[in-house]
Structure formats: structure tokens, C-alpha cells
Design a protein around this motif. Structure first.
Motif, PDB file in Angstrom:
ATOM      1  N   ILE A 329       0.966  -1.231  -0.135  1.00 15.54           N
ATOM      2  CA  ILE A 329      -0.050   0.087   0.013  1.00 15.54           C
ATOM      3  C   ILE A 329       0.834   1.287   0.067  1.00 15.54           C
ATOM      4  N   GLU A 330       0.392   2.111  -0.909  1.00 18.33           N
ATOM      5  CA  GLU A 330       1.274   3.532  -0.937  1.00 18.33           C
ATOM      6  C   GLU A 330       0.243   4.574  -0.839  1.00 18.33           C
ATOM      7  N   ILE A 331       0.843   5.734  -0.408  1.00 17.32           N
ATOM      8  CA  ILE A 331       0.114   7.074  -0.379  1.00 17.32           C
ATOM      9  C   ILE A 331       0.831   7.908  -1.616  1.00 17.32           C
ATOM     10  N   TRP A 332       0.123   8.266  -2.766  1.00 23.32           N
ATOM     11  CA  TRP A 332       0.996   9.443  -3.512  1.00 23.32           C
ATOM     12  C   TRP A 332       0.415  10.867  -3.127  1.00 23.32           C
ATOM     13  N   ARG A 333       1.362  11.615  -3.424  1.00 25.66           N
ATOM     14  CA  ARG A 333       0.951  13.128  -3.185  1.00 25.66           C
ATOM     15  C   ARG A 333       0.632  13.630  -4.604  1.00 25.66           C
ATOM     16  N   ASP A 334       0.230  14.921  -4.573  1.00 24.95           N
ATOM     17  CA  ASP A 334      -0.179  15.577  -5.681  1.00 24.95           C
ATOM     18  C   ASP A 334       0.640  15.422  -7.204  1.00 24.95           C
ATOM     19  N   ASP A 335       2.080  15.359  -6.949  1.00 27.97           N
ATOM     20  CA  ASP A 335       3.011  14.847  -7.910  1.00 27.97           C
ATOM     21  C   ASP A 335       3.749  13.754  -7.516  1.00 27.97           C
ATOM     22  N   PRO A 336       3.185  12.651  -7.881  1.00 30.81           N
ATOM     23  CA  PRO A 336       3.617  11.311  -7.355  1.00 30.81           C
ATOM     24  C   PRO A 336       4.927  10.674  -7.953  1.00 30.81           C
ATOM     25  N   THR A 337       5.500  11.812  -8.576  1.00 30.20           N
ATOM     26  CA  THR A 337       6.874  11.170  -9.152  1.00 30.20           C
ATOM     27  C   THR A 337       7.892  10.756  -8.042  1.00 30.20           C
ATOM     28  N   PRO A 338       8.359   9.715  -8.023  1.00 29.50           N
ATOM     29  CA  PRO A 338       9.294   9.352  -6.837  1.00 29.50           C
ATOM     30  C   PRO A 338      10.420  10.380  -6.699  1.00 29.50           C
ATOM     31  N   LYS A 339      10.916  10.562  -5.759  1.00 28.31           N
ATOM     32  CA  LYS A 339      12.032  11.465  -5.427  1.00 28.31           C
ATOM     33  C   LYS A 339      12.795  10.881  -3.908  1.00 28.31           C
ATOM     34  N   ASP A 340      14.032  10.466  -4.107  1.00 29.97           N
ATOM     35  CA  ASP A 340      14.684   9.850  -2.958  1.00 29.97           C
ATOM     36  C   ASP A 340      14.459  10.781  -1.744  1.00 29.97           C
ATOM     37  N   ASP A 341      14.878  12.094  -1.923  1.00 26.21           N
ATOM     38  CA  ASP A 341      14.788  13.027  -0.878  1.00 26.21           C
ATOM     39  C   ASP A 341      13.535  13.135  -0.113  1.00 26.21           C
ATOM     40  N   GLU A 342      12.362  13.016  -0.813  1.00 23.12           N
ATOM     41  CA  GLU A 342      11.011  13.285  -0.433  1.00 23.12           C
ATOM     42  C   GLU A 342      10.244  11.909  -0.046  1.00 23.12           C
ATOM     43  N   LEU A 343      11.010  10.588  -0.091  1.00 19.38           N
ATOM     44  CA  LEU A 343      10.308   9.532   0.293  1.00 19.38           C
ATOM     45  C   LEU A 343      10.150   9.311   1.861  1.00 19.38           C
ATOM     46  N   GLN A 344       8.839   9.091   2.156  1.00 13.76           N
ATOM     47  CA  GLN A 344       8.727   8.770   3.637  1.00 13.76           C
ATOM     48  C   GLN A 344       8.060   7.417   3.825  1.00 13.76           C
ATOM     49  N   GLY A 361      -1.467  15.081   0.046  1.00 16.34           N
ATOM     50  CA  GLY A 361      -1.837  13.511  -0.158  1.00 16.34           C
ATOM     51  C   GLY A 361      -2.764  13.610  -1.150  1.00 16.34           C
ATOM     52  N   ARG A 362      -2.962  12.820  -2.072  1.00 17.55           N
ATOM     53  CA  ARG A 362      -3.962  12.774  -3.186  1.00 17.55           C
ATOM     54  C   ARG A 362      -4.404  11.420  -3.473  1.00 17.55           C
ATOM     55  N   SER A 363      -3.647  10.272  -3.350  1.00 19.93           N
ATOM     56  CA  SER A 363      -4.339   9.225  -3.728  1.00 19.93           C
ATOM     57  C   SER A 363      -3.725   7.819  -2.782  1.00 19.93           C
ATOM     58  N   VAL A 364      -4.442   6.861  -2.576  1.00 16.98           N
ATOM     59  CA  VAL A 364      -3.954   5.562  -1.875  1.00 16.98           C
ATOM     60  C   VAL A 364      -4.029   4.623  -3.226  1.00 16.98           C
ATOM     61  N   PHE A 365      -2.687   4.035  -3.173  1.00 17.70           N
ATOM     62  CA  PHE A 365      -2.526   2.900  -4.034  1.00 17.70           C
ATOM     63  C   PHE A 365      -2.091   1.473  -3.524  1.00 17.70           C
ATOM     64  N   ALA A 366      -2.671   0.450  -3.987  1.00 13.58           N
ATOM     65  CA  ALA A 366      -2.252  -0.730  -3.503  1.00 13.58           C
ATOM     66  C   ALA A 366      -2.291  -1.779  -4.509  1.00 13.58           C
ATOM     67  N   TRP A 367      -1.682  -2.887  -4.213  1.00 15.48           N
ATOM     68  CA  TRP A 367      -1.822  -4.080  -5.389  1.00 15.48           C
ATOM     69  C   TRP A 367      -1.545  -5.198  -4.711  1.00 15.48           C
ATOM     70  N   ARG A 368      -1.751  -6.449  -5.168  1.00  7.78           N
ATOM     71  CA  ARG A 368      -1.794  -7.938  -4.663  1.00  7.78           C
ATOM     72  C   ARG A 368      -1.263  -8.791  -5.992  1.00  7.78           C
ATOM     73  N   GLY A 369      -0.834  -9.843  -5.518  1.00 10.26           N
ATOM     74  CA  GLY A 369      -0.709 -10.976  -6.599  1.00 10.26           C
ATOM     75  C   GLY A 369      -0.058 -10.412  -7.792  1.00 10.26           C
ATOM     76  N   VAL A 370      -0.655 -10.775  -8.990  1.00  9.15           N
ATOM     77  CA  VAL A 370       0.099 -10.680 -10.285  1.00  9.15           C
ATOM     78  C   VAL A 370       0.026  -9.004 -10.488  1.00  9.15           C
ATOM     79  N   GLY A 371      -0.614  -8.363  -9.844  1.00  9.67           N
ATOM     80  CA  GLY A 371      -0.367  -6.872  -9.775  1.00  9.67           C
ATOM     81  C   GLY A 371       1.000  -6.324  -9.615  1.00  9.67           C
TER      82      GLY A 371
END
Length: 378
Positions: A329-344, A361-371
Motif C-alpha cells: 500500500i502506498e500514498i501518492w502526493r499531488d505529484d507522485p513522481t518518486p524522489k529519494d529525498d522526499e520518500l517517507q 496527499g492525493r491518492s491511495v494505491f495498493a496491489w496484490r498478486g499478479v499486480g
């Protein structure tokens, strides 16, 4: 909100009399000039060979905008990623933050398919679809890469796509269907030869995602299972995505912009409260438990839910953890581009949840199995 100084108003009036009318709404002179230019261009485009009609329409547009009506309803469109989506009163205006999340999801899928190969077919269920902007942009981001391109080595193979949008509001479904026709017939006519499956790749049905099946004889909007069964939809989908009503009743009155409260549909912004229940601070969360259950029912391997901010994102992430079926499970912010210095990384019920990107905070993202395989996270 600070008052605009008389000096700035006088300066705006000297440039163009319309600017002084628009400035209290737009606030910034440069932004006001841009909006006036767009309205003038739109008036000219819709008043061919008639300068008088163009001037009259411009005055009408300025009057409407000065009252606080959103520019998107006046111009009739809004950019959403690479697309231009038609907008109409009564249907929620697409937001750029939503487009950023959808584009990020498409990028992850393309990267995973390029590395591991794609399935032959891929299905997406979009609940609370509104204008249809999410199905259209996701389809665009994936289907436009269906054929070999110099940008990809090796060439990317994209599966046959099937996207189903669901909404409770008839006016939203009418606009969504119009936007699909526009997308296939005018925006990208070159896709018609490239896409062997055609516009039926994206379809829409009316359903209420909050209610459960009932034996009541009173005719109502069908529940999601009832509508899917009646329209002979598949029983499983690979992705469930949703931008549901998520603003609490209190926040709608206290913090939502006046133009949004006055002109955009409350049905698309604030969950309707259950009969007899009083509004609470967290009643904006009402949809998420239902969305998670629908995701489980259709055997979705990936979910993406839009939220109002980081606090709500954490609550929705907690619900997702509690469901007990999601690997990551992840939380994405307005700009969801990963940045190492902003990762929490936060811990919710002994489950690590990454917070990715910048902004609210803008989205909740989750995956399982073949995802995990599709997203190249294995």
C-alpha cells in the motif's frame, strides 16, 4: 482573503475594462489577462464572421466569470493530461492532480509490461467516473503505445483494453459518452486504424456504488452488482480506480472554494449521509469501505483511490490494511513522481506504507498478486 488595492484595479482598467471585472475573482493580474484572452478567443471561435456577436458573447463570459462561475464551464473544456475533456455544469471539473495519478499508474504498467510482458486482455473499472476523464486518459496513455515505436526498445506490446465507467448521475454519463465519441472521432482520428477494438473499449453504466442489493419494489438506481449483471459485464476486473466524493460536510462549508460550492455538483463532492445520521468530521470517508469491498468482489489486483489530503489518505490506507488482502500500500502526493529525498515511510497496524512524491496527499494505491508483476515490483 486580502483586498485588491485600488491602484491595481485602476491599472487593470486602463489595460482593458474587462480586466477590472475579472480581477476580484482571478486575483492575479497576469492570470486575469490569460483568462480574458482565452475567453476572447473562445468568443471569436464560436462567433464566426460576426464581430458584434463575438463582443456580446465576451461580455456574457466576463459577467459569468466575474460572478465566480468556473472558467471550464464557460469555455466548455479542461485539459487533462494530454487530453482536452469537455465540461458541462452539473458534472465535476477534472483536476490536474487526478491526471498526474492516472499518468503515473499508466507509466508503472507500461514499465512492468515492457519487462515482463503484458496479458492478452486487461480490464479497468472506474467508479464515480463523472466526465469519463479517468478512463479516457488511462486508455490514451496505454493504447497510444499499442504499436511499436522508436521510443521503446524492445517495442511495447499492450493488451486489448476494456474500461468500464460507472456513475449514479445521468448527466455525468451523458457527458462521459460524449467525451468518448469525441476522443475516438476527433481528438485522435489516427487511432481508428491503430485500435482494432474501437470505441466499445470504453463503456459506461449507471449504478449506485454505495447501496447494497435490496428486495424493495420501489424503482431506484441499481446497485453496482445489479447494473453489471443486467448489462452483462464481466465479473472480474484487473484494476479498480475511483475519484469518489470525499469532502466532509463540515469541510465543504468551511474550506471549499466558493466557486466550487456554488457551481459544481455537491453529489460529486460530498458523500450523501445515511438516513438519520448527523454529519461528522470524517463523513467524507463514506465511499472507501464500499470501494474496497467492490475491489474484492471483482477480484481487482490493483486499486487507486483519490483522497482529499494526507490525513484522509492515512485513514483510507488504514482501511486498506485492515482488509488484509493487499501486499503493498502506498500514498501518492499531488505529484507522485518518486524522489529519494522526499520518500517517507509510515507504519499503519504494523504495515509499512510509503508516501511518495510532493504536495498534498492525493491518492491511495495498493496491489496484490499478479499486480506486482504488472507493476514491475517483483
Amino acid at each position: 482573503m486580502p483586498r485588491i488595492s485600488p491602484h491595481i484595479l485602476r491599472h487593470a482598467r486602463k489595460i482593458d475594462s474587462h480586466l477590472a471585472s475579472l480581477l476580484p475573482v482571478c486575483r492575479d493580474l497576469r492570470h486575469t489577462q490569460n483568462e480574458l484572452r482565452w475567453m476572447r478567443e473562445h468568443a471569436a471561435q464560436t462567433s464566426i464572421n460576426s464581430a458584434g456577436v463575438s463582443a456580446s458573447r465576451l461580455r456574457e463570459y466576463v459577467t459569468r466569470r466575474a460572478r465566480g462561475e468556473p472558467l471550464q464551464y464557460i469555455l466548455g473544456t479542461e485539459h487533462f493530461g494530454d487530453l482536452e475533456i469537455d465540461c458541462r455544469p452539473g458534472v465535476l471539473i477534472p483536476r490536474q492532480e487526478t491526471a498526474a495519478s492516472v499518468t503515473r499508474l499508466a507509466t508503472l504498467l507500461r514499465d512492468g509490461w515492457r519487462k515482463h510482458g503484458s496479458p492478452e486482455q486487461f480490464s479497468v473499472l472506474d467508479l464515480c467516473t463523472g466526465s469519463g476523464c479517468i478512463p479516457l486518459l488511462l486508455h490514451h496513455e496505454l493504447a497510444s503505445k499499442r504499436t511499436p515505436s522508436e521510443d521503446f526498445d524492445p517495442p511495447l506490446s499492450v493488451p486489448e483494453l476494456r474500461v468500464l465507467g460507472v456513475d449514479v448521475a445521468p448527466e455525468a454519463l451523458r457527458l462521459a459518452k460524449y467525451n468518448v465519441r469525441k476522443y475516438f472521432n476527433t481528438r485522435h482520428p489516427e487511432y481508428m486504424e491503430m485500435l482494432p477494438y474501437g470505441p466499445h473499449e470504453i463503456s459506461f453504466i449507471q449504478a449506485d456504488v454505495l447501496t447494497k442489493p435490496t428486495s424493495s419494489p420501489v424503482p431506484t438506481v441499481p446497485t453496482l452488482p445489479e447494473a453489471m449483471h443486467k448489462s452483462k459485464q464481466p465479473t472480474s476486473f484487473d484494476i479498480l480506480i475511483s475519484n469518489p466524493p470525499y469532502i466532509s460536510s463540515n469541510s465543504f462549508l468551511r474550506t471549499t472554494a466558493a466557486s466550487v460550492r456554488r457551481y459544481e455538483p455537491k453529489l460529486a463532492l460530498v458523500p450523501r449521509p445515511p438516513a438519520g445520521n448527523e454529519s461528522t468530521e470524517n463523513d467524507g470517508d463514506a465511499f472507501y469501505q464500499h470501494l474496497l469491498q467492490h475491489a474484492e468482489d471483482v477480484q481487482a489486483k490493483i486499486v487507486l483511490f483519490e483522497v482529499a489530503g494526507l490525513n484522509q489518505a492515512k485513514r483510507v490506507a488504514s482501511l486498506t490494511v485492515a482488509q488484509g488482502i493487499w501486499n503493498t500500500i502506498e500514498i501518492w502526493r499531488d505529484d507522485p513522481t518518486p524522489k529519494d529525498d522526499e520518500l517517507q515511510v509510515i507504519t499503519i497496524d504494523q504495515h509499512n506504507v510509503r508516501i511518495i512524491g510532493s504536495g498534498h496527499g492525493r491518492s491511495v494505491f495498493a496491489w496484490r498478486g499478479v499486480g506486482a508483476h504488472w507493476l514491475n515490483t517483483t
